[in-house]
Design a protein around this motif. Structure first.
Motif, PDB file in Angstrom:
ATOM      1  N   LEU A 262     -30.198 -39.335  38.366  1.00 39.23           N
ATOM      2  CA  LEU A 262     -29.679 -37.973  38.362  1.00 39.23           C
ATOM      3  C   LEU A 262     -30.204 -37.181  37.179  1.00 39.23           C
ATOM      4  CD1 LEU A 262     -25.956 -38.664  39.291  1.00 39.23           C
ATOM      5  CD2 LEU A 262     -27.585 -37.391  40.667  1.00 39.23           C
ATOM      6  N   ASP A 263     -30.352 -37.844  36.067  1.00 35.85           N
ATOM      7  CA  ASP A 263     -30.819 -37.175  34.860  1.00 35.85           C
ATOM      8  C   ASP A 263     -31.915 -38.045  34.247  1.00 35.85           C
ATOM      9  OD1 ASP A 263     -31.293 -35.993  32.475  1.00 35.85           O
ATOM     10  OD2 ASP A 263     -29.180 -35.822  31.880  1.00 35.85           O
TER      11      ASP A 263
ATOM     12  N   ALA B  62     -20.822 -41.629  29.996  1.00 39.83           N
ATOM     13  CA  ALA B  62     -21.834 -41.048  30.885  1.00 39.83           C
ATOM     14  C   ALA B  62     -22.274 -39.680  30.381  1.00 39.83           C
ATOM     15  CB  ALA B  62     -21.267 -40.947  32.295  1.00 39.83           C
ATOM     16  N   GLN B  63     -21.304 -38.866  29.943  1.00 34.56           N
ATOM     17  CA  GLN B  63     -21.641 -37.540  29.431  1.00 34.56           C
ATOM     18  C   GLN B  63     -22.513 -37.661  28.179  1.00 34.56           C
ATOM     19  OE1 GLN B  63     -20.864 -35.588  31.986  1.00 34.56           O
ATOM     20  NE2 GLN B  63     -19.708 -34.085  30.799  1.00 34.56           N
TER      21      GLN B  63
ATOM     22  N   ILE C 201     -22.825 -36.423  37.547  1.00 31.80           N
ATOM     23  CA  ILE C 201     -22.677 -37.595  36.664  1.00 31.80           C
ATOM     24  C   ILE C 201     -21.212 -38.043  36.527  1.00 31.80           C
ATOM     25  CG2 ILE C 201     -22.896 -38.343  34.246  1.00 31.80           C
ATOM     26  CD1 ILE C 201     -25.670 -37.254  34.276  1.00 31.80           C
TER      27      ILE C 201
ATOM     28  N   ARG D  12     -26.502 -31.522  41.372  1.00 30.12           N
ATOM     29  CA  ARG D  12     -27.140 -32.750  40.923  1.00 30.12           C
ATOM     30  C   ARG D  12     -26.739 -33.095  39.495  1.00 30.12           C
ATOM     31  NH1 ARG D  12     -33.152 -34.811  41.992  1.00 30.12           N
ATOM     32  NH2 ARG D  12     -33.127 -36.441  40.411  1.00 30.12           N
ATOM     33  N   ASN D  13     -26.692 -32.099  38.650  1.00 33.53           N
ATOM     34  CA  ASN D  13     -26.321 -32.370  37.272  1.00 33.53           C
ATOM     35  C   ASN D  13     -24.834 -32.577  37.085  1.00 33.53           C
ATOM     36  OD1 ASN D  13     -28.565 -32.174  35.139  1.00 33.53           O
ATOM     37  ND2 ASN D  13     -29.111 -30.760  36.795  1.00 33.53           N
TER      38      ASN D  13
ATOM     39  N   ASP E 111     -24.916 -46.874  36.225  1.00 33.47           N
ATOM     40  CA  ASP E 111     -25.914 -46.676  35.175  1.00 33.47           C
ATOM     41  C   ASP E 111     -27.281 -46.348  35.764  1.00 33.47           C
ATOM     42  OD1 ASP E 111     -24.144 -46.970  33.177  1.00 33.47           O
ATOM     43  OD2 ASP E 111     -24.814 -48.949  32.496  1.00 33.47           O
TER      44      ASP E 111
ATOM     45  N   TYR F 236     -27.250 -42.796  37.003  1.00 37.42           N
ATOM     46  CA  TYR F 236     -27.362 -41.804  35.928  1.00 37.42           C
ATOM     47  C   TYR F 236     -28.837 -41.515  35.660  1.00 37.42           C
ATOM     48  CZ  TYR F 236     -22.529 -43.122  34.624  1.00 37.42           C
ATOM     49  OH  TYR F 236     -21.203 -43.391  34.621  1.00 37.42           O
TER      50      TYR F 236
ATOM     51  N   ILE G  14     -32.106 -39.670  30.716  1.00 37.92           N
ATOM     52  CA  ILE G  14     -31.334 -40.820  30.231  1.00 37.92           C
ATOM     53  C   ILE G  14     -32.242 -42.037  30.260  1.00 37.92           C
ATOM     54  CG2 ILE G  14     -29.424 -42.366  30.755  1.00 37.92           C
ATOM     55  CD1 ILE G  14     -27.923 -40.015  31.874  1.00 37.92           C
TER      56      ILE G  14
ATOM     57  N   SER H 154     -26.118 -38.520  28.812  1.00 39.18           N
ATOM     58  CA  SER H 154     -26.887 -37.395  29.313  1.00 39.18           C
ATOM     59  C   SER H 154     -27.124 -36.374  28.197  1.00 39.18           C
ATOM     60  CB  SER H 154     -26.142 -36.771  30.491  1.00 39.18           C
ATOM     61  OG  SER H 154     -26.642 -35.505  30.773  1.00 39.18           O
TER      62      SER H 154
ATOM     63  N   THR I 187     -19.543 -41.516  38.121  1.00 39.53           N
ATOM     64  CA  THR I 187     -18.745 -42.417  37.289  1.00 39.53           C
ATOM     65  C   THR I 187     -17.428 -42.747  37.968  1.00 39.53           C
ATOM     66  OG1 THR I 187     -19.652 -41.224  35.418  1.00 39.53           O
ATOM     67  CG2 THR I 187     -17.847 -42.730  34.965  1.00 39.53           C
TER      68      THR I 187
END
Lengths: 313, 319, 595
Positions: free
Chosen positions: B312-313, A195-196, B242, B238-239, B306, B309, B316, A199, B246
């Motif tokens: 949120l970002d 996940a990291q 992630i 928010r950032n 997924d 993600y 991606i 991003s 998960t």
């Protein structure tokens, strides 16, 4: 890892070692910063003491771990038994020292196995798109859904005798346990790292590195990984305690060390039925696990702060 | 996005099929059989055990058994339990409400503690609050649930006599009394599970927020003169979510799967205790059904994570 | 033995010149314990005593709820599929046999009008027929009357191999005939000294033909009554969640006046034994908890709270060690521990004798099992008449050392004895269970002092006791040098129990390791004595033969008995209950009451 401090999470272009201060090398810089983290330093000391204690302890306290003495059942701490005795009158300090070697070794080794696999699989999945990612995530899902107990029984059934022949009774079980615990705990790390990575791989500083012609491997190891390391360190430190406890569950199921080997987790488990009358029995292994977890976590915090060049300590 | 979702769902089918094949093989090869209880009883002749093995199909090759399981499963027949000889779906459905309630509440409790504590601790690293929160978290995950559960029982049931420690799925009371009784019997297991989970969540949240808090855009947001609260909530959290997403996605299937140790201690009739009983009795149809549903949830929540993600970002991409 | 003396006494009881009680006393003087003395009377035509628990309540009902806690949860309610004690206990609440066993090993009529004896014509002189009279006026929970048809049907149901009932052992090889509406006749092929098997105790529960009639054989799983039992028992079925909870309500039409006392019954399952004891003894949440295999220290501490009490009753279960005289580490024709091989050191009787001297049975009893077991050197201990008085145990490290010295085993540099390069190093296996692991530790330490090295191994019970042919860790495989477990003697008669000492029961690859003789040891003299006992109708002679079988194995030090286990239960102080080591805990549930 030390070299990776160079790649700071900023938009700056990558700088070679020549451009940093000539006086301190990056490894030394990290060490200098780590040293200033008081809690981390103190924790390193505590952990070192614990390790030293279990390694040289048997010479300082030469009492047999399995000397049964029914006249000394469940005694509270005293000069002859500094940590008291259990229900067979066995000396708890000797047992703690002996078991500590195994618990610490299992905890740390299983953490390294789990973290290593987690990082590798997570990083590859996070960098690649499409089939590789799908396949690796399928493997992760598979491992997450496997019922652990039948799987463990199966693994032990297949491999115990071979490993015993190769490494001896305790050595074989040790390898088996580290592989089993490590093999069943890497999935959360892999998911976190992936996940990291997903991003971070889109962030400007990676673009910049790419523009500078950094290979994919270099991007991963030098640019993205140091920035993804926060949750990994947390996961790894939590892993140590869960591995120590998992070991006791395994031996309770007859899958771990032989029943007469007193690991910390097992001592805690055996003590639970006597918690109301002999709390000292549970107190010492519980405190030992706690101290280990505490110190490893603070070391993790220190490491992470030291690895982050922008953090002012 | 829609195309992506469709593609992922289409991939999920063969991957679940693969998982089910491996699960079945592992279970079929794992040692033990369902007849250990009558083993030392001289009244049960060996031929009976042999006849039962044959009638349960345990002597057939694994592939034959798998295909039989798969074709029945597709038709909605989950098989019957060797131990209780009733249909597996019925057994599982009896357990679902209790599991959802107990494990679900503990997850909510864990998040309610971990999010605020973790964020607050991270905004003031190494303050007194942070130190205390950290230490408590370390205590939380260095003590196994079998130990904390017992400790709570000794304190609140044996010494103080406040709560019962045997969980009942069929409380005799009605109305408000029912809620009160439910609260009394559920509080200890939910606390044990919730605090254990909260301990590690707190560490993750703190770490994730610390990672974000010193990035450039946060400084930029502050420089723009935005209030501290807005910065923390809208920009940082928010950032930082992630890793938290998960982890929560990793934990969600457990809300169905139950918590084996805690359920044993408090005698909660959840899926976890069903699973462990089935494993100890080598009741393969039950184990297979529970783990397969669990596997479906793992795959589903991975997919949900997924998608989150991406939300949120937005950078991606899944193309 | 003192056959004539006994015969004379029995005659006097029959004449009424001697009271039953004084007979038992006199019998005890010549070495017969009460249960056997009772059986002796029964066999010779003197009626048995009535239930062991005096019942005080003067009306049925009014006792409120009875809450039982089984730390293993019942999973099914058909008594003929009940694989474990937990299921047998649960099904006994609803179903009853013709007769049950009390804690002293007496046969007590339940659905029978009386216990068959020679005097009442129930037992034939040739030992081939038993006539059971059914108690009149007994009704099933749905109101239909209990008849001989139900009893005959139960035999048909359990004997049918396609039903695959666990109780089938008691019903194959016999024939059951209906004599009239309330009488049945059981016909054996051979003279059968121990006839109280079919329709008795755990295996004997009578099923209603009108509910199970269509579900005999392969369809047995589909019977709705498997999950909604309709029986004759003191409580009627209300609800059942397998693996969790079972509830019942008072049977207002119960066939014994003023019984049962409680209005509802609840059986909760799950958890572990220690916390089950806690829920009764410390918090009083439950009235009764069963099978508390917990260290006695822990139980004693909980009892000090004063809320509840522990009761222990004798049983035929025995905790023992097998010393493997075959070689577990060499494979011959696809199996290890084959009778074709010899153990390098354990085949030497001197080594086995030394190990037997290294077991501190008294400490094991005192510090681990407490009330849960009685140290013993005899494999059969109950009923006491079958116990060998010759076998004695001793804990003596010096003597063990001397025996090994004399046999030529010298200590090496590592302190482990060896002879001709063969070391006394053994793997000692058992199932996982805290008291067993402690016993292992105690024996290991004593062996260490005699230069014998033991590697402890523990296997999870679900694997250890399974019949999985592929697994090397099952107890019947015996792929180790030493093994320890408990074996159950389900009836107060050791004949079937002792078949594990016969040569035709040796577990091997051919019988898929399903043979009952796990030790693999055999002796023609034991075989001969066992076969003779199977046909011997003279009670005393038969007992002597069975004792001989027991002694041959124990004196060879192949079987090292440790403890005669008892059944331990916890109850609240105000509960009067009646559990038995020869039947399930709920065998006399109707007579339980709260004072």
């Amino acid at each position: 890892m030390a070299g990776s401090t160079l790649a700071s999470p900023s938009a700056e272009p990558v700088s070679g070692p020549a451009q940093t201060s000539a006086a301190t090398s990056p490894g030394r810089e990290t060490w200098k910063r780590f040293r200033r983290h008081k809690l981390a330093m103190a924790s390193s000391l505590v952990l070192a003491t614990l390790i030293l204690g279990v390694v040289i302890g048997p010479w300082l306290w030469p009492v047999a771990i399995n000397e049964i003495d029914f006249s000394a059942q469940l005694q509270t701490p005293s000069w002859s038994h500094p940590f008291g005795t259990d229900d067979l009158g066995q000396d708890l300090l000797a047992r703690m020292i002996y078991g500590g070697r195994i618990s610490l070794a299992v905890g740390l080794a299983a953490m390294f196995v789990a973290t290593f696999f987690g990082i590798v699989i997570g990083a590859i999945a996070g960098m690649s798109r499409g089939y590789v990612d799908n396949f690796l995530m399928w493997v992760t899902d598979l491992f997450l859904s496997l019922p652990q107990l039948p799987l463990l029984l199966l693994v032990i059934y297949f491999f115990r005798e071979q490993l015993k022949a190769m490494f001896g009774v305790e050595g074989g079980v040790f390898v088996l346990i580290v592989v089993v615990i490590g093999g069943l705990k890497w999935m959360p790390v892999a998911r976190l790292v992936r996940a990291q990575f997903m991003s971070l791989r889109e962030k400007e500083f990676v673009e910049a590195a790419k523009a500078h012609g950094a290979t994919k491997l270099r991007q991963m190891v030098h640019h993205i990984l140091p920035n993804a390391i926060g949750p990994v360190i947390v996961a790894a430190t939590i892993e140590v305690s869960s591995a120590i406890i998992a070991e006791s569950t395994l031996s309770f199921l007859g899958l771990g060390f032989p029943p007469d080997i007193p690991t910390w987790g097992r001592l805690l488990f055996d003590a639970k039925d006597h918690l109301d009358s002999a709390p000292h029995w549970a107190l010492f292994p519980g405190a030992a696990i706690f101290l280990t977890v505490l110190s490893i976590n603070f070391i993790g915090d220190g490491l992470r702060d030291a690895l982050d060049p922008r953090r002012v300590i | 996005m829609g195309a992506y979702l469709l593609r992922r769902l289409l991939i999920a089918l063969p991957s679940l099929l693969g998982i089910s094949l491996i699960l079945f093989t592992v279970l079929a090869m794992a040692p033990g059989d369902p007849f250990s209880e009558m083993a030392t009883n001289p009244n049960v002749p060996p031929e009976v055990r042999e006849a039962l093995r044959a009638s349960f199909g345990l002597n057939d090759p694994i592939m034959v058994r798998y295909l039989r399981w798969l074709s029945n499963m597709v038709q909605g027949d989950w098989g019957f339990s060797f131990a209780s000889r009733i249909n597996v779906d019925r057994l599982i459905l009896q357990r679902v409400p209790t599991t959802l309630f107990v494990v679900g509440s503990s997850q909510i409790l864990a998040l309610c503690i971990a999010l605020p504590v973790g964020i607050y601790a991270a905004t003031r690293p190494y303050s007194i609050f942070d130190q205390v929160a950290n230490t408590l978290a370390f205590v939380g995950f260095s003590l196994p649930t079998f130990f904390t559960g017992l400790l709570l029982i000794l304190i609140f049931s044996v010494w103080l006599d406040w709560f019962p420690f045997v969980y009942r799925s069929d409380l005799a009371a009605t109305g408000w009394r029912w809620y009160w009784e439910m609260f009394r019997q559920a509080i200890m297991p939910i606390t044990v599970l919730g605090l254990f989970q909260a301990a590690s969540y707190t560490r993750y949240v703190r770490s994730a927020v610390l990672d974000v808090i010193r990035l450039d855009y946060v400084t930029t947001a502050r420089a723009k003169g935005l209030g501290e609260k807005t910065v923390t909530l809208r920009h940082i959290t928010r950032n930082a979510l992630i890793p938290v997403v998960t982890l929560v996605a990793l934990q969600m299937p457990a809300v169905f799967g139950g918590a084996i140790v805690t359920e044993q201690i408090f005698r909660i009739p959840g899926i976890g205790s069903l699973l462990i009983d089935a494993i100890l009795a080598n009741d393969t149809p039950v184990i297979m059904a529970v783990t397969f549903v669990f596997a479906c949830l793992v795959v589903l929540f991975n997919l949900i994570a997924d998608i989150l993600y991406g939300w949120l970002d937005p950078r991606i991409s899944f193309s | 033995m003192k056959d004539q003396e006994l015969g004379h006494l029995i005659a006097r009881v029959k004449e009424g010149a001697l009271s039953r009680r004084s007979f038992i006393k006199k019998a005890a003087a010549v070495g017969l314990a009460a249960p056997f003395a009772n059986q002796l009377l029964a066999f010779n035509g003197v009626a048995m005593a009535n239930a062991t628990l005096p019942y005080k309540p003067t009306k049925a009902g009014g006792g409120g709820p009875l809450k039982m806690l089984l730390w293993q949860a019942p999973t099914l309610l058909n008594p003929h599929f009940a694989s474990g004690t937990k299921d047998q206990i649960a099904s006994r609440i609803f179903f009853e046999p013709l007769a049950g066993w009390d804690k002293e090993g007496n046969l007590i009529p339940q659905l029978a009008a009386e216990i068959p004896t020679k005097a009442n014509g129930g037992l034939s002189a040739d030992g081939k027929e038993v006539i059971w009279k059914i108690k009149p006026g007994v009704k099933w929970h749905d109101g239909k009357p209990l008849t001989a048809d139900d009893v005959v049907f139960t035999w048909e149901y359990a004997a049918d191999p396609a039903t695959a009932a666990y109780t089938t052992g008691a019903y194959t090889g016999i024939k059951v005939e209906k004599v009239n509406e309330l009488t049945v006749k059981v016909i054996f092929k051979e003279p059968t000294p121990f006839w109280a098997d079919a329709f008795v105790g755990v295996t004997g529960q009578i099923l209603p033909k009108h509910h199970f009639g269509e579900y005999k054989g392969a369809k047995s799983r589909e019977a709705p009554a498997n999950l909604k039992p309709v029986g004759t028992g003191p409580y009627k079925f209300v609800d059942f969640k397998p693996g969790d909870i079972l509830t019942g309500e008072r049977n207002t039409e119960y066939h014994i006046a003023n019984q049962p006392h409680f209005d509802t019954i609840e059986v909760k399952g799950g958890g572990d034994a220690v916390s089950a004891a806690r829920a009764v003894l410390q918090t009083g949440e439950y009235d009764y908890a069963w099978n508390l295999q917990v260290e006695d220290e822990v139980l004693k501490r909980m009892e000090t709270g004063g809320r509840g009490k522990i009761s222990a009753v004798v049983s035929g279960d025995i905790e023992f060690i097998i010393l493997n005289t075959t070689d577990p580490w060499t494979e011959v024709d696809g199996e290890r521990s084959s009778v074709k091989t010899k153990h390098p050191t354990l085949s030497d009787p001197a080594v086995r004798q030394a190990i037997n001297l290294l077991i501190d049975r008294d400490s094991i009893q005192k510090f681990i099992y407490g009330r849960g077991g009685i140290a013993t050197a005899s494999f059969v201990n109950q009923p006491a008449m079958f116990k060998s008085n010759k076998l004695k145990y001793e804990f003596n490290v010096d003597k063990a050392n001397k025996i090994l010295d004399d046999a030529g085993y010298k200590k090496g540099a590592d302190g482990i004895r060896e002879k001709d390069g063969k070391k006394l190093k053994y793997v000692y296996q058992t199932s996982i269970n805290a008291p067993r692991q402690k016993t292992q530790a105690i024996i290991k330490q004593a062996c260490q002092r005699a230069g014998i090295d033991l590697e402890l191994k523990s296997v999870t019970a679900s694997v250890f006791f399974s019949s999985d042919v592929a697994n090397p860790d099952t107890y019947t495989k015996l792929y180790v040098d030493m093994e320890m477990y408990t074996t159950t003697q389900p009836q107060p008669d050791p004949e079937r129990f002792l078949n594990q000492f016969t040569s035709w029961e040796v577990a091997n690859k051919e019988n898929k390791w399903l043979g009952r003789n796990v030790s693999r040891y055999s002796d023609p003299a034991a075989d001969e004595a066992y076969k003779a006992a199977q046909k011997e109708l003279d009670v005393a002679k038969r007992a002597a033969l069975l004792i001989k079988v027991n002694e041959i194995f124990c004196e060879a030090n192949v079987i090292l008995p440790l403890l005669s286990r008892t059944r331990v239960a916890a109850s609240l102080n105000n509960l009067s209950h009646d559990h038995s080591g020869w039947d399930v805990d709920t065998w006399n549930l109707a007579a339980w009451y709260r004072s």
